[in-house]
Scaffold this motif. Structure first.
Motif, mmCIF file in Angstrom:
data_model
loop_
_atom_site.group_PDB
_atom_site.id
_atom_site.type_symbol
_atom_site.label_atom_id
_atom_site.label_comp_id
_atom_site.label_asym_id
_atom_site.label_seq_id
_atom_site.Cartn_x
_atom_site.Cartn_y
_atom_site.Cartn_z
ATOM 1 N N GLN A 58 0.816 -1.203 0.000
ATOM 2 C CA GLN A 58 0.000 0.000 0.000
ATOM 3 C C GLN A 58 0.858 1.265 0.000
ATOM 4 O OE1 GLN A 58 -2.868 -0.254 3.166
ATOM 5 N NE2 GLN A 58 -4.041 -1.877 2.163
ATOM 6 N N ALA A 59 1.967 1.232 0.713
ATOM 7 C CA ALA A 59 2.874 2.389 0.719
ATOM 8 C C ALA A 59 3.453 2.630 -0.667
ATOM 9 C CB ALA A 59 3.995 2.166 1.740
ATOM 10 N N ASP A 60 3.793 1.555 -1.359
ATOM 11 C CA ASP A 60 4.303 1.660 -2.732
ATOM 12 C C ASP A 60 3.249 2.272 -3.650
ATOM 13 O OD1 ASP A 60 5.945 1.336 -4.973
ATOM 14 O OD2 ASP A 60 5.229 -0.704 -5.328
ATOM 15 N N CYS A 61 2.022 1.852 -3.461
ATOM 16 C CA CYS A 61 0.926 2.363 -4.274
ATOM 17 C C CYS A 61 0.744 3.865 -4.041
ATOM 18 C CB CYS A 61 -0.355 1.605 -3.926
ATOM 19 S SG CYS A 61 -1.652 1.681 -5.176
ATOM 20 N N LYS A 62 0.719 4.281 -2.792
ATOM 21 C CA LYS A 62 0.568 5.696 -2.457
ATOM 22 C C LYS A 62 1.745 6.528 -2.957
ATOM 23 C CE LYS A 62 -3.362 6.200 -0.331
ATOM 24 N NZ LYS A 62 -4.397 7.117 -0.862
ATOM 25 N N ALA A 63 2.939 5.971 -2.869
ATOM 26 C CA ALA A 63 4.129 6.687 -3.334
ATOM 27 C C ALA A 63 4.053 6.982 -4.824
ATOM 28 C CB ALA A 63 5.381 5.873 -3.014
#
Length: 548
Positions: free
Chosen positions: A105-110
């Motif tokens: 999810q952090a990768d997606c938001k980034a």
């Protein structure tokens, strides 16, 4: 406080409130993608697992698959420490799952993408169900304990995974292949009054109202094909800006020949349309199969039906623009087993065109197709025309080879990497149309192969893949033609005709099985032995029993 200071404070508080609200404002329309991994198998190694790839294609959100859902990764400590006790195997599994999901999810938001997760309902830890003696009741959303724990579950998901923008939920099926410590079921999943409406009401309140997050409620196998049930649900649940109903573009599974969904454009709610790009009943990207044109502008089998209220996505947006919430593609996956592809070009074509159209439905499919051919495949203008013809022919070949343009066959006779025994209809006119269109399909595949060889592909690897996948389609559909003709010959008791087509069947398999020697990076092949999830007798076993 002076007049100016007072208004400065009001302005500052307003900006803070707006900033907080803006964090939860959905990018609209939604253009989402999901990789549907085969349940119980190793995850697909796909470029579409990476948010940066999807962002570049035009998507603004990613839906993580069932077994990447926070529903499986919350620790339930707010309820009791013995539901997932520290140090237990199930707690270790859940904590590891949470770590993996947070990283994704952090990768997606980034990458500037919205984060959604598909989740089955109702789904709880086995220990929770046992602790509260809910074995007989946990699947009933009207039961007080079930409702209580659903509300807690939603709270914990959004509290423990703050990057989550919304949930996509389904009640039509429950997969537990990769969820060893959870149990799932729902009671009377098609019952609007006792299941669908109570469950949607709970989710609407908890997700849309309390948390200003997005709820995408899938209609699949619950209220997707019965218009009366759909309208009953629509009338009972008040619309909300954050509530969307998700619907497949066709009724039932993604079969060519299935009717365009009768519930699209109906009711009071926004609708997100689901599109499978590597279709599980049509090779999963192993051979040319351009479906974006048919989905956007109408497949030929739908265009010939004058009584359809809506026959395509462009027709839907034109007639009901207020209900269009966006599209949700499955770039990869659906079904079970293979074929397993190494090159994703055919998935990519469908997905890119659908994503670009989803952002701005005023653009024509043909314009987007030409852009793909020139920008992503780097084809010259003359070759773009050839590629266009190849792709349009692929749609014609698939409907004729797997079914007919009149829907004369049960579409379940072949799927994934297997071929079942097609049951021929009693009606001779239908049988003849089936036979004729199988022959037409093979002729179309020959044209497709010729076109693939005539195009000046920009590099050798792409050329090998495109030609190899075209021949893959031709040789597979020659097997289909043989199987159907053997079935017909057996049905009419014509022994000579049967023997003729059995010889062709054996030859077709031999040529098809030799393809990996000619082409690198070819998809895995269909197998005569495969019977899983085919609701017919295995074709190869049946034919062996018919040999003289």
């Amino acid at each position: 406080m002076t007049f100016n200071k007072f208004y400065f404070c009001v302005l500052l508080l307003s900006l803070i409130a707006y900033s907080s609200l803006a964090q939860n404002v959905r990018e609209y329309p939604l253009v989402l993608d999901m990789v549907h991994h085969n349940p119980g198998e190793p995850l697909y190694q796909s470029s579409y697992n990476h948010p940066e790839t999807l962002k570049e294609m035009g998507y603004n959100g990613k839906v993580y698959f069932l077994f990447e859902s926070p529903m499986l990764a919350i620790n339930w400590e707010s309820v009791s420490g013995d539901i997932l006790p520290e140090g237990s195997e199930d707690r270790k599994w859940v904590d590891q799952k949470a770590k993996e999901i947070r990283a994704m999810q952090a990768d997606c938001k980034a990458n500037g993408m919205q984060v959604f997760a598909m989740s089955d309902l109702v789904l709880f830890p086995k220990r929770l169900i046992a602790k509260y003696e809910m074995e007989e009741t946990f699947g009933d959303p009207r039961h007080p304990l079930t409702e209580k724990f659903i509300r807690i579950q939603i709270k914990e998901m959004f509290d423990q995974f703050p990057e989550l923008d919304g949930l996509t939920v389904r009640i039509g099926e429950t997969y537990l292949h990769d969820a060893p410590y959870h149990k799932g079921a729902v009671k009377d999943k098609r019952d609007a009054e006792n299941t669908i409406i109570p469950l949607m009401s709970i989710l609407r309140e908890e997700i849309c109202e309390k948390r200003n997050k997005t709820l995408i409620f899938r209609s699949w196998v619950s209220f997707d094909v019965d218009l009366d049930t759909y309208l009953k649900v629509s009338d009972a649940i008040d619309p909300h800006p954050n509530l969307i109903i998700s619907i497949k573009h066709c009724e039932g599974d993604f079969h060519r020949g299935n009717a365009f969904s009768k519930v699209i454009g109906q009711g009071r709610h926004q609708q997100l349309i689901e599109v499978q790009c590597a279709r599980e009943y049509e090779g999963k990207g192993a051979y040319p199969n351009y479906i974006a044109k048919g989905v956007i502008d109408g497949f030929e089998e739908h265009l010939q039906q004058e009584d359809l209220p809506v026959y395509s996505l462009s027709d839907f947006v034109k007639k009901h623009p207020d209900k269009y919430a966006g599209i949700w593609t499955w770039t990869r996956g659906g079904g079970w087993g293979g074929p397993y592809i190494q090159e994703e070009t055919w998935c990519d074509l469908n997905a890119w065109v659908m994503a670009q159209w989803g952002i701005d439905p005023s653009r024509s499919e043909e314009e987007l197709f030409h852009r793909y051919a020139k920008e992503r495949l780097k084809l010259q203008l003359a070759d773009v025309a050839k590629f266009r013809k190849l792709c349009v022919l692929s749609a014609d070949a698939v409907i004729r080879g797997r079914n007919t343009t009149k829907g004369d066959m049960d579409p379940w006779w072949t799927r994934d990497q297997g071929i079942g025994w097609p049951v021929m209809p009693e009606n001779e006119e239908q049988s003849q149309r089936i036979i004729e269109q199988k022959q037409q399909a093979v002729e179309l595949w020959k044209q497709i192969l010729t076109l693939s060889k005539a195009i000046n592909w920009p590099d050798e690897r792409l050329a090998t893949h495109m030609v190899g996948s075209a021949e893959y389609g031709l040789r597979l559909y020659q097997i289909y033609e043989s199987v159907v003709n053997i079935s017909y010959a057996d049905f009419i008791k014509d022994e000579k005709l049967k023997e003729k087509w059995i010889r062709k069947y054996d030859k077709s398999w031999k040529v098809y099985n030799n393809l990996p020697e000619k082409y690198v990076a070819l998809a895995t092949l269909y197998t005569p032995e495969y019977s899983r999830h085919i609701w017919f007798d295995n074709a190869h076993e049946k034919i062996n029993g018919l040999r003289p």
